[in-house]
Scaffold this motif. Sequence first.
Motif, PDB file in Angstrom:
ATOM      1  N   ALA A 113     -45.822  33.642  26.316  1.00  0.00           N
ATOM      2  CA  ALA A 113     -45.978  32.236  25.932  1.00  0.00           C
ATOM      3  C   ALA A 113     -47.105  32.131  24.907  1.00  0.00           C
ATOM      4  N   ASP A 114     -46.787  31.615  23.732  1.00  0.00           N
ATOM      5  CA  ASP A 114     -47.779  31.403  22.676  1.00  0.00           C
ATOM      6  C   ASP A 114     -48.089  29.917  22.569  1.00  0.00           C
ATOM      7  N   TYR A 115     -49.362  29.590  22.364  1.00  0.00           N
ATOM      8  CA  TYR A 115     -49.726  28.197  22.127  1.00  0.00           C
ATOM      9  C   TYR A 115     -50.819  28.143  21.060  1.00  0.00           C
ATOM     10  N   GLN A 116     -50.840  27.053  20.303  1.00  0.00           N
ATOM     11  CA  GLN A 116     -51.790  26.916  19.202  1.00  0.00           C
ATOM     12  C   GLN A 116     -52.028  25.439  18.906  1.00  0.00           C
ATOM     13  N   ASN A 117     -53.272  25.064  18.748  1.00  0.00           N
ATOM     14  CA  ASN A 117     -53.632  23.705  18.348  1.00  0.00           C
ATOM     15  C   ASN A 117     -53.494  23.598  16.832  1.00  0.00           C
ATOM     16  N   VAL A 118     -52.432  22.961  16.369  1.00  0.00           N
ATOM     17  CA  VAL A 118     -52.172  22.847  14.934  1.00  0.00           C
ATOM     18  C   VAL A 118     -52.627  21.489  14.387  1.00  0.00           C
ATOM     19  N   SER A 119     -53.322  20.711  15.205  1.00  0.00           N
ATOM     20  CA  SER A 119     -53.759  19.382  14.793  1.00  0.00           C
ATOM     21  C   SER A 119     -55.180  19.433  14.234  1.00  0.00           C
ATOM     22  N   GLY A 120     -55.652  18.293  13.813  1.00  0.00           N
ATOM     23  CA  GLY A 120     -57.032  18.182  13.332  1.00  0.00           C
ATOM     24  C   GLY A 120     -57.963  17.627  14.377  1.00  0.00           C
ATOM     25  N   THR A 121     -57.573  17.724  15.651  1.00  0.00           N
ATOM     26  CA  THR A 121     -58.361  17.188  16.759  1.00  0.00           C
ATOM     27  C   THR A 121     -58.652  18.273  17.784  1.00  0.00           C
ATOM     28  N   ASP A 122     -59.898  18.346  18.243  1.00  0.00           N
ATOM     29  CA  ASP A 122     -60.254  19.264  19.328  1.00  0.00           C
ATOM     30  C   ASP A 122     -59.742  18.716  20.655  1.00  0.00           C
ATOM     31  N   PHE A 123     -59.281  19.621  21.524  1.00  0.00           N
ATOM     32  CA  PHE A 123     -58.868  19.239  22.876  1.00  0.00           C
ATOM     33  C   PHE A 123     -59.875  19.818  23.862  1.00  0.00           C
ATOM     34  N   PRO A 124     -60.720  18.984  24.459  1.00  0.00           N
ATOM     35  CA  PRO A 124     -61.749  19.504  25.366  1.00  0.00           C
ATOM     36  C   PRO A 124     -61.181  20.139  26.637  1.00  0.00           C
ATOM     37  N   LYS A 125     -60.011  19.682  27.055  1.00  0.00           N
ATOM     38  CA  LYS A 125     -59.440  20.226  28.301  1.00  0.00           C
ATOM     39  C   LYS A 125     -57.919  20.107  28.254  1.00  0.00           C
ATOM     40  N   ILE A 126     -57.241  21.235  28.370  1.00  0.00           N
ATOM     41  CA  ILE A 126     -55.783  21.212  28.459  1.00  0.00           C
ATOM     42  C   ILE A 126     -55.325  22.023  29.667  1.00  0.00           C
ATOM     43  N   GLU A 130     -44.448  16.493  14.616  1.00  0.00           N
ATOM     44  CA  GLU A 130     -44.725  17.773  15.261  1.00  0.00           C
ATOM     45  C   GLU A 130     -45.771  17.563  16.340  1.00  0.00           C
ATOM     46  N   SER A 131     -45.629  18.261  17.459  1.00  0.00           N
ATOM     47  CA  SER A 131     -46.601  18.150  18.535  1.00  0.00           C
ATOM     48  C   SER A 131     -47.927  18.764  18.114  1.00  0.00           C
ATOM     49  N   ALA A 132     -49.014  18.201  18.641  1.00  0.00           N
ATOM     50  CA  ALA A 132     -50.359  18.669  18.278  1.00  0.00           C
ATOM     51  C   ALA A 132     -50.599  20.109  18.717  1.00  0.00           C
ATOM     52  N   ILE A 133     -49.973  20.506  19.825  1.00  0.00           N
ATOM     53  CA  ILE A 133     -50.098  21.886  20.314  1.00  0.00           C
ATOM     54  C   ILE A 133     -48.722  22.532  20.263  1.00  0.00           C
ATOM     55  N   LYS A 134     -48.618  23.567  19.463  1.00  0.00           N
ATOM     56  CA  LYS A 134     -47.360  24.280  19.276  1.00  0.00           C
ATOM     57  C   LYS A 134     -47.146  25.274  20.414  1.00  0.00           C
ATOM     58  N   ILE A 135     -45.898  25.380  20.902  1.00  0.00           N
ATOM     59  CA  ILE A 135     -45.544  26.324  21.967  1.00  0.00           C
ATOM     60  C   ILE A 135     -44.370  27.181  21.520  1.00  0.00           C
ATOM     61  N   ASP A 136     -44.441  28.467  21.829  1.00  0.00           N
ATOM     62  CA  ASP A 136     -43.307  29.374  21.641  1.00  0.00           C
ATOM     63  C   ASP A 136     -43.143  30.219  22.902  1.00  0.00           C
ATOM     64  N   LEU A 137     -41.901  30.448  23.307  1.00  0.00           N
ATOM     65  CA  LEU A 137     -41.600  31.297  24.459  1.00  0.00           C
ATOM     66  C   LEU A 137     -40.754  32.470  24.009  1.00  0.00           C
ATOM     67  N   SER A 138     -41.168  33.677  24.376  1.00  0.00           N
ATOM     68  CA  SER A 138     -40.411  34.883  24.047  1.00  0.00           C
ATOM     69  C   SER A 138     -39.995  35.583  25.332  1.00  0.00           C
ATOM     70  N   THR A 139     -38.676  35.830  25.471  1.00  0.00           N
ATOM     71  CA  THR A 139     -38.142  36.531  26.636  1.00  0.00           C
ATOM     72  C   THR A 139     -37.084  37.512  26.155  1.00  0.00           C
ATOM     73  N   PRO A 140     -36.756  38.524  26.959  1.00  0.00           N
ATOM     74  CA  PRO A 140     -35.637  39.404  26.594  1.00  0.00           C
ATOM     75  C   PRO A 140     -34.334  38.612  26.537  1.00  0.00           C
ATOM     76  N   GLN A 141     -33.432  39.012  25.643  1.00  0.00           N
ATOM     77  CA  GLN A 141     -32.137  38.333  25.562  1.00  0.00           C
ATOM     78  C   GLN A 141     -31.353  38.499  26.858  1.00  0.00           C
ATOM     79  N   LYS A 142     -31.432  39.681  27.443  1.00  0.00           N
ATOM     80  CA  LYS A 142     -30.797  39.951  28.728  1.00  0.00           C
ATOM     81  C   LYS A 142     -31.777  40.702  29.614  1.00  0.00           C
ATOM     82  N   ILE A 143     -31.718  40.430  30.914  1.00  0.00           N
ATOM     83  CA  ILE A 143     -32.592  41.113  31.869  1.00  0.00           C
ATOM     84  C   ILE A 143     -31.726  41.780  32.932  1.00  0.00           C
TER      85      ILE A 143
END
Length: 231
Positions: free
Chosen positions: A120-133, A97-110
Motif C-alpha cells: 500500500a502506497d500513500y502520499q500527501n500530494v496537497s499543499g496542506t500538512d496533515f498533523p494526524k492521519i 484529486e484526493s489530497a492523499i494519494k493511495i495505490d494498492l499493489s497485489t499479485p494478479q493471482k494468488i
Amino acid sequence: IKIQNNSDKEIGPANLSMILPGNSAFLGENSANAGVLSHDMGNMDKGGIYQDSVSLIVFGTRETVQKFEATVSYYPPVLGPKARFEKTGSISVSVRESAIKIDLSTPQKILNNENFTITADYQNVSGTDFPKIKFKMSYPPSFSFKEANPLPSSGNNVWEINNLLKNSENEKINIQGKILGPENSFFEIKASVFAEFSGKEYLVNEKSASLNIAQSPLSLAVSVNGQPNYV
C-alpha cells in the motif's frame, strides 16, 4: 467572500455566517470552529464593500462536488431592528484529486493458503500538512494476517501516522498474509485514509483491489488396477 451595500443608507449591524458541508474543514485561524463560522461585520456604509477570504480543505473521492454557502444577515435601514433580513450566496467546488494519494499493489493471482504480499502506497500530494492521519486496511473474512512493515498501531489493519507533510515523498506499507478459499474465487481488499481536524475524523480517500485465487497447478487422479471406475 465579497459583500456590497448597494443601498444609499447605512445598514447594520451585519453578520456573516458559513456552515461547511460534512466533508470539509476550516484551516488557519478558523480551524477550531468545527465547521461553523460567524463574523460580526458591524455597520456597513452606503456603497460600502466587505471582503474576506476563508481557508478550508475539502475531503472526498475524485469527481465529487461540494456546495458552499455564505449568508449575511442585517437590519434594513427602513425597518431597523424590527426585522432582520438574510442574503445567501453559494458556490460549488469539484474535487479533482484526493489530497492523499493511495495505490494498492497485489499479485494478479494468488495460490490457495499460500503467503502473498500487499503493498500500500500513500502520499500527501496537497499543499496542506496533515498533523494526524489514520490508514486502515479492510481484509476479506478468510484473510489470515502474518506480518506487516511497518507494524500496525492497532490490531492488524490500522496505522496512525503523525505529521504527514505537504508534497511529501511516497510512503509504503507492506503486508503479508494468505487466503483460504475456493479456486478461481475473487476477494476484495480496501485501503482507507482518514484525517483528523478539530477533533473530527474525515474520510480523505479510499482504494480497492481484487484478489483471485488461482487454480492449483497439481492434478489428482485415483484408480484401482489402472481403471478409474474399477468394480
